[in-house]
Design a protein around this motif. Structure first.
Motif, PDB file in Angstrom:
ATOM      1  N   ARG A  34       0.832  -1.214   0.000  1.00 16.53           N
ATOM      2  CA  ARG A  34       0.000   0.000   0.000  1.00 16.53           C
ATOM      3  C   ARG A  34       0.861   1.257   0.000  1.00 16.53           C
ATOM      4  O   ARG A  34       0.533   2.261  -0.651  1.00 16.53           O
ATOM      5  CB  ARG A  34      -0.945  -0.013   1.209  1.00 16.53           C
ATOM      6  N   PHE A  35       1.950   1.207   0.732  1.00 19.61           N
ATOM      7  CA  PHE A  35       2.868   2.342   0.766  1.00 19.61           C
ATOM      8  C   PHE A  35       3.445   2.593  -0.630  1.00 19.61           C
ATOM      9  O   PHE A  35       3.484   3.735  -1.109  1.00 19.61           O
ATOM     10  CB  PHE A  35       3.979   2.068   1.773  1.00 19.61           C
ATOM     11  N   GLU A  36       3.855   1.548  -1.303  1.00 21.13           N
ATOM     12  CA  GLU A  36       4.415   1.699  -2.647  1.00 21.13           C
ATOM     13  C   GLU A  36       3.373   2.232  -3.630  1.00 21.13           C
ATOM     14  O   GLU A  36       3.682   3.080  -4.484  1.00 21.13           O
ATOM     15  CB  GLU A  36       4.994   0.373  -3.134  1.00 21.13           C
ATOM     16  N   ASP A  37       2.159   1.772  -3.521  1.00 23.97           N
ATOM     17  CA  ASP A  37       1.098   2.299  -4.398  1.00 23.97           C
ATOM     18  C   ASP A  37       0.899   3.795  -4.181  1.00 23.97           C
ATOM     19  O   ASP A  37       0.751   4.566  -5.137  1.00 23.97           O
ATOM     20  CB  ASP A  37      -0.215   1.555  -4.143  1.00 23.97           C
ATOM     21  N   ALA A  38       0.919   4.215  -2.915  1.00 23.92           N
ATOM     22  CA  ALA A  38       0.754   5.639  -2.617  1.00 23.92           C
ATOM     23  C   ALA A  38       1.943   6.443  -3.122  1.00 23.92           C
ATOM     24  O   ALA A  38       1.790   7.561  -3.641  1.00 23.92           O
ATOM     25  CB  ALA A  38       0.581   5.833  -1.108  1.00 23.92           C
ATOM     26  N   LEU A  39       3.141   5.877  -3.007  1.00 26.12           N
ATOM     27  CA  LEU A  39       4.332   6.570  -3.493  1.00 26.12           C
ATOM     28  C   LEU A  39       4.290   6.748  -5.004  1.00 26.12           C
ATOM     29  O   LEU A  39       4.719   7.782  -5.531  1.00 26.12           O
ATOM     30  CB  LEU A  39       5.589   5.796  -3.094  1.00 26.12           C
ATOM     31  N   ARG A  40       3.788   5.752  -5.712  1.00 21.88           N
ATOM     32  CA  ARG A  40       3.689   5.874  -7.174  1.00 21.88           C
ATOM     33  C   ARG A  40       2.834   7.070  -7.558  1.00 21.88           C
ATOM     34  O   ARG A  40       3.137   7.794  -8.511  1.00 21.88           O
ATOM     35  CB  ARG A  40       3.130   4.587  -7.767  1.00 21.88           C
ATOM     36  N   THR A  41       1.754   7.278  -6.819  1.00 23.25           N
ATOM     37  CA  THR A  41       0.888   8.423  -7.092  1.00 23.25           C
ATOM     38  C   THR A  41       1.624   9.736  -6.831  1.00 23.25           C
ATOM     39  O   THR A  41       1.549  10.673  -7.630  1.00 23.25           O
ATOM     40  CB  THR A  41      -0.371   8.355  -6.219  1.00 23.25           C
ATOM     41  N   HIS A  42       2.354   9.810  -5.733  1.00 29.92           N
ATOM     42  CA  HIS A  42       3.042  11.049  -5.374  1.00 29.92           C
ATOM     43  C   HIS A  42       4.218  11.349  -6.298  1.00 29.92           C
ATOM     44  O   HIS A  42       4.452  12.502  -6.663  1.00 29.92           O
ATOM     45  CB  HIS A  42       3.518  10.982  -3.920  1.00 29.92           C
TER      46      HIS A  42
END
Length: 375
Positions: A34-42
């Motif tokens: 989930r952290f990596e998915d959020a980082l991709r967005t940012h």
């Protein structure tokens, strides 16, 4: 004392960490995903992988760019151009990969690598170029790309570029976050960084092939989707124990929700200093370049008589620091092979003053008054 660094912890970080502990899954798991998915967005780039720290990211980046370390005695090591004005992690990752450092001078205006000197030092032996966005101020990536174009035309080989973004979360170049300019980028999520995980890091890749390799190499070279229950897997390329754990990912997820506000606080404080410290005798700011928006993780200035400046600020209750020592003077390294006049002229003058999100308006005014009163 007004601190130079402070750890940011979002209000819900403890609850997120408690959930991880209660889950019984502390290693690499769904929270990391989930952290990596959020980082991709940012970041705006899907090709990224979290790691246990930024130093691992630099180590892995060089491995991806140059291949496995050479066997002992197997020949001349490849060369990496790098800056001596950085935290040691940048350059020790080069040594850990069995590569040779060739020092590039520093631009006194920005404290980043001197691109004119870098252009002169690229050679057929250059395997990679390591650049550091010091204090969050971005290197001129367009100019760097043109230098690499010329090197490729001259030598038939284009050295990889690795951007050390440890201090540069939130930095943009030509309006785009770092990690979107065709190079390998490495971020740190150390406790004192804009985006903190306690410890952690991230590597951002320019292509899917490198991304796939990074995902495997961060876990010993093993494909996590392979059938390890029955032992039906192969390791085509050996790797490392570099993956991020669930607790650090939980802290990162919490802090990711508030990090943009922190970066903006740093920028507002930097703008205040830019205005209030202009023209102070014995103090020179670093350069501001249009299209290159710093995260201002640090606020560096160049001062006359740095030792006196540090003593004066300490007496005023303000923590200031040089932060790093030039890496080329450490006794674990061979003497450098070229003069570095830019660095020689600025190294003993650089000092950093508090610029972080924790400063009140009174703190800022006190720091400015202390500086203006002289040292």
């Amino acid at each position: 004392m007004i601190p130079l660094f402070k750890v940011a912890i979002a209000p819900d970080a403890l609850d997120r960490v408690t959930e991880v502990i209660q889950s019984g899954q502390l290693g690499h798991g769904p929270v990391v995903g989930r952290f990596e998915d959020a980082l991709r967005t940012h970041v705006g780039n899907p090709h990224l992988a979290t790691l246990n720290n930024g130093t691992s990211g630099l180590h892995l980046a060089l491995r991806l760019a140059t291949g496995p370390p050479p066997a002992s005695g197997s020949g001349e090591p490849g060369e990496v151009l790098s800056t001596p004005l950085t935290f040691e992690a940048t350059n020790w990752a080069i040594l850990a990969n069995g590569l040779r450092i060739r020092w590039v001078d520093v631009d006194p205006a920005t404290l980043n690598v001197d691109l004119d000197d870098l252009a002169k030092k690229i050679s057929p032996a250059t395997r990679a170029v390591m650049v550091v966005h010091w204090a969050g101020h971005p290197v001129d990536l367009d100019r760097l790309s043109r230098i690499l174009d010329e090197a490729e035309a001259a030598y038939g080989h284009r050295p990889a570029v690795i951007e050390d973004c440890a201090q540069a979360w939130g930095t943009t170049y030509r309006g785009r976050p770092l990690g979107n300019h065709g190079n390998i980028c490495v971020y740190s999520f150390h406790a004192t960084k804009h985006l903190a995980c306690g410890t952690g890091g991230m590597i951002v890749l320019p292509a899917e092939e490198l991304h796939a390799r990074a995902l495997a190499l961060r876990f010993f070279g093993i494909d996590r989707g392979a059938d390890r229950v029955n032992g039906a897997y192969d390791v085509p390329e050996w790797g490392y124990n570099f993956y991020l754990n669930e607790i650090n990912a939980a802290i990162g997820l919490a802090n990711l929700r508030t990090v943009a506000d922190r970066v903006e606080e740093h920028r507002r404080n930097a703008a205040f200093y830019d205005a209030e410290l202009a023209g102070v005798p014995g103090l020179e700011p670093t350069a501001r370049v249009e299209g290159q928006e710093s995260s201002f993780w640090l606020y560096p200035v160049k001062v006359e008589d740095r030792a006196s400046f540090i003593r004066k600020m300490a007496a005023a209750g303000v923590t200031v620091s040089a932060v790093v020592r030039r890496n080329d003077t450490h006794t674990c390294l061979s003497p450098g092979d070229s003069a570095l006049p830019g660095l020689d002229g600025v190294h003993e003058r650089v000092v950093h003053i508090p610029v972080g999100w924790w400063l009140s308006e009174d703190d800022r005014a006190h720091i400015v008054d202390a500086i203006r009163s002289g040292w």
